[in-house]
Motif scaffolding. Structure first.
Motif, PDB file in Angstrom:
ATOM      1  N   GLU A 256       0.829  -1.207   0.000  1.00 23.98           N
ATOM      2  CA  GLU A 256       0.000   0.000   0.000  1.00 23.98           C
ATOM      3  C   GLU A 256       0.861   1.254   0.000  1.00 23.98           C
ATOM      4  O   GLU A 256       0.574   2.233  -0.713  1.00 23.98           O
ATOM      5  N   THR A 257       1.929   1.215   0.786  1.00 26.57           N
ATOM      6  CA  THR A 257       2.826   2.365   0.874  1.00 26.57           C
ATOM      7  C   THR A 257       3.517   2.625  -0.456  1.00 26.57           C
ATOM      8  O   THR A 257       3.626   3.777  -0.910  1.00 26.57           O
ATOM      9  N   LEU A 258       3.979   1.568  -1.115  1.00 25.41           N
ATOM     10  CA  LEU A 258       4.649   1.731  -2.394  1.00 25.41           C
ATOM     11  C   LEU A 258       3.693   2.285  -3.446  1.00 25.41           C
ATOM     12  O   LEU A 258       4.040   3.198  -4.217  1.00 25.41           O
ATOM     13  N   LYS A 259       2.470   1.752  -3.478  1.00 28.88           N
ATOM     14  CA  LYS A 259       1.499   2.205  -4.474  1.00 28.88           C
ATOM     15  C   LYS A 259       1.142   3.681  -4.305  1.00 28.88           C
ATOM     16  O   LYS A 259       0.878   4.378  -5.278  1.00 28.88           O
ATOM     17  N   SER A 260       1.135   4.165  -3.068  1.00 34.54           N
ATOM     18  CA  SER A 260       0.742   5.554  -2.807  1.00 34.54           C
ATOM     19  C   SER A 260       1.923   6.518  -2.783  1.00 34.54           C
ATOM     20  O   SER A 260       1.735   7.717  -2.551  1.00 34.54           O
ATOM     21  N   SER A 261       3.126   5.999  -3.033  1.00 36.89           N
ATOM     22  CA  SER A 261       4.329   6.829  -2.907  1.00 36.89           C
ATOM     23  C   SER A 261       4.578   7.741  -4.101  1.00 36.89           C
ATOM     24  O   SER A 261       5.375   8.677  -4.017  1.00 36.89           O
ATOM     25  N   GLY A 262       3.940   7.440  -5.229  1.00 39.20           N
ATOM     26  CA  GLY A 262       4.229   8.166  -6.455  1.00 39.20           C
ATOM     27  C   GLY A 262       5.169   7.419  -7.379  1.00 39.20           C
ATOM     28  O   GLY A 262       5.457   7.883  -8.486  1.00 39.20           O
ATOM     29  N   TRP A 263       5.647   6.267  -6.937  1.00 35.66           N
ATOM     30  CA  TRP A 263       6.480   5.423  -7.800  1.00 35.66           C
ATOM     31  C   TRP A 263       5.636   4.975  -8.987  1.00 35.66           C
ATOM     32  O   TRP A 263       4.497   4.530  -8.843  1.00 35.66           O
ATOM     33  N   GLY A 264       6.207   5.026 -10.188  1.00 35.09           N
ATOM     34  CA  GLY A 264       5.415   4.781 -11.377  1.00 35.09           C
ATOM     35  C   GLY A 264       5.539   3.399 -11.970  1.00 35.09           C
ATOM     36  O   GLY A 264       5.091   3.171 -13.107  1.00 35.09           O
ATOM     37  N   GLY A 265       6.110   2.453 -11.237  1.00 38.17           N
ATOM     38  CA  GLY A 265       6.316   1.118 -11.779  1.00 38.17           C
ATOM     39  C   GLY A 265       5.124   0.192 -11.589  1.00 38.17           C
ATOM     40  O   GLY A 265       4.048   0.599 -11.132  1.00 38.17           O
ATOM     41  N   GLU A 266       5.336  -1.074 -11.927  1.00 37.90           N
ATOM     42  CA  GLU A 266       4.292  -2.096 -11.850  1.00 37.90           C
ATOM     43  C   GLU A 266       4.495  -2.951 -10.604  1.00 37.90           C
ATOM     44  O   GLU A 266       5.561  -3.537 -10.410  1.00 37.90           O
ATOM     45  N   LEU A 267       3.477  -3.012  -9.765  1.00 38.31           N
ATOM     46  CA  LEU A 267       3.508  -3.839  -8.558  1.00 38.31           C
ATOM     47  C   LEU A 267       2.536  -4.988  -8.723  1.00 38.31           C
ATOM     48  O   LEU A 267       1.347  -4.780  -9.004  1.00 38.31           O
ATOM     49  N   VAL A 268       3.038  -6.219  -8.557  1.00 31.82           N
ATOM     50  CA  VAL A 268       2.199  -7.414  -8.616  1.00 31.82           C
ATOM     51  C   VAL A 268       2.252  -8.105  -7.263  1.00 31.82           C
ATOM     52  O   VAL A 268       3.339  -8.322  -6.703  1.00 31.82           O
ATOM     53  N   ILE A 269       1.080  -8.450  -6.731  1.00 35.19           N
ATOM     54  CA  ILE A 269       0.978  -9.135  -5.447  1.00 35.19           C
ATOM     55  C   ILE A 269       0.394 -10.520  -5.681  1.00 35.19           C
ATOM     56  O   ILE A 269      -0.667 -10.660  -6.300  1.00 35.19           O
ATOM     57  N   VAL A 270       1.086 -11.544  -5.201  1.00 33.82           N
ATOM     58  CA  VAL A 270       0.627 -12.926  -5.335  1.00 33.82           C
ATOM     59  C   VAL A 270       0.524 -13.520  -3.939  1.00 33.82           C
ATOM     60  O   VAL A 270       1.503 -13.542  -3.190  1.00 33.82           O
ATOM     61  N   GLU A 271      -0.658 -14.009  -3.577  1.00 36.23           N
ATOM     62  CA  GLU A 271      -0.850 -14.607  -2.255  1.00 36.23           C
ATOM     63  C   GLU A 271      -1.118 -16.106  -2.388  1.00 36.23           C
ATOM     64  O   GLU A 271      -1.908 -16.527  -3.242  1.00 36.23           O
ATOM     65  N   THR A 272      -0.458 -16.883  -1.549  1.00 34.52           N
ATOM     66  CA  THR A 272      -0.666 -18.328  -1.516  1.00 34.52           C
ATOM     67  C   THR A 272      -1.593 -18.670  -0.359  1.00 34.52           C
ATOM     68  O   THR A 272      -1.295 -18.366   0.803  1.00 34.52           O
ATOM     69  N   GLU A 273      -2.699 -19.308  -0.664  1.00 36.01           N
ATOM     70  CA  GLU A 273      -3.670 -19.667   0.364  1.00 36.01           C
ATOM     71  C   GLU A 273      -3.179 -20.863   1.183  1.00 36.01           C
ATOM     72  O   GLU A 273      -2.504 -21.762   0.669  1.00 36.01           O
ATOM     73  N   GLY A 274      -3.522 -20.847   2.458  1.00 36.79           N
ATOM     74  CA  GLY A 274      -3.301 -22.000   3.317  1.00 36.79           C
ATOM     75  C   GLY A 274      -1.867 -22.252   3.734  1.00 36.79           C
ATOM     76  O   GLY A 274      -1.568 -23.309   4.299  1.00 36.79           O
ATOM     77  N   GLU A 275      -0.954 -21.293   3.476  1.00 40.46           N
ATOM     78  CA  GLU A 275       0.454 -21.507   3.787  1.00 40.46           C
ATOM     79  C   GLU A 275       0.967 -20.465   4.764  1.00 40.46           C
ATOM     80  O   GLU A 275       0.430 -19.365   4.886  1.00 40.46           O
TER      81      GLU A 275
END
Length: 308
Positions: A256-275
């Motif tokens: 969340e902090t990176l996305k709101s910082s003004g950085w213009g790159g691509e952020l991908v979040i991958v979550e693994t369930e149950g681990e």
């Protein structure tokens, strides 16, 4: 031995224990797998000194498929372990990086930075930056390591790390935005269940153990107070979360902090369930660990795949 000698100062059960008399017991990351040619993957590895005066070193890996004069993406890997345990030479990290090199067809440098409490923060960051500077010294065909000069493509460099190593990766990318890594093009970073402070700015006793003079506004553990974040030195960030990880909310806070910082790159979040935290290290052949590896490989080879 007096009772005071056996008094525990810090414990991370069941992996680590430090006593008030200065003794340290590490039950994770202290075994050593010799560098060699892996019989299954054919990946070759060797150990090299980086800063002989301090003992900072690395294990370098190349895939069996590499051909003379072929240039492959370069991955610099930073291991986890809370800044106080872990090693590129232990079975978990040696095997993990070996698999990454084989699957992604890359050259890898796995960094052996010095550990707390013998070497408190900021030593781990200073060692990691020294390692990156050493890697960069090979860009122009100079430097001491033939594998880097012969096979590494310094225009396709990635930083990867898990847990504390993920924190180091982030901090190295921030530092790369303001300090010179001449000749290196950092395409992306991957943070696997990275270790940060909480959203309220507070940190836990693990961080205070490795950095006893730290405050809650330390940008190394709290990215929200780092004015350099918007200039992060890469255009792509991949962050892996695990559903049952007790650091999950902190990892989301980082995103969340990176996305709101003004950085213009691509952020991908991958979550693994149950681990839980570090599941990909302790059960590397499981279906979910293999899925994480496949996603990481795809991230590294994204530009190559798009051009095919």
């Amino acid at each position: 031995m007096s009772s005071g000698d056996s008094e525990i100062a810090h414990e991370f059960h069941p992996y680590f224990r430090a006593y008030k008399d200065g003794r340290v017991e590490r039950f994770f990351g202290s075994d050593i797998v010799p560098a060699s040619i892996d019989p299954q993957d054919g990946v070759s590895s060797k150990d090299v000194p980086i800063v002989p005066e301090t003992g900072v070193s690395a294990r370098i890996f190349i895939p069996s498929s590499v051909k003379p004069s072929q240039k492959l993406p370069l991955v610099v890997y930073f291991h986890g372990g809370g800044f106080f345990m872990g090693s590129p030479f232990c079975s978990e990290y040696h095997n993990y990086v070996t698999s990454l090199v084989s699957e992604a067809n890359v050259v890898a440098v796995s960094v052996d930075y010095r550990l707390a409490p013998e070497h408190l923060i900021p030593i781990a960051y200073e060692d990691s930056w020294a390692a990156l500077r050493w890697v960069a010294s090979h860009c122009s065909g100079e430097g001491p390591e033939a594998w880097l000069k012969d096979y590494a493509d310094f225009q396709r460099v990635f930083l990867v790390g898990d847990s504390a190593g993920g924190n180091i990766v982030h901090n190295m990318a921030v530092q790369a935005a303001t300090e010179d890594l001449s000749g290196v093009k950092l395409l992306g970073i991957c943070l696997i269940q990275p270790f940060f402070g909480r959203k309220d700015g507070h940190v836990d006793k693990c961080w205070l153990f490795v950095s006893p003079t730290s405050r809650f506004d330390d940008p190394r553990i709290n990215p929200a107070v780092d004015s350099r974040l918007s200039r992060l030195g890469c255009s792509r960030v991949l962050t892996f979360l695990a559903e049952k990880d007790n650091l999950r909310e902190r990892e989301l806070f980082f995103c969340e902090t990176l996305k709101s910082s003004g950085w213009g790159g691509e952020l991908v979040i991958v979550e693994t369930e149950g681990e839980d935290h570090a599941f990909q290290l302790f059960n590397q052949k499981s279906e979910r660990a293999l899925a994480l590896m496949n996603r990481l490989v795809s991230f590294i080879n994204q530009d190559k795949d798009a051009s095919m």
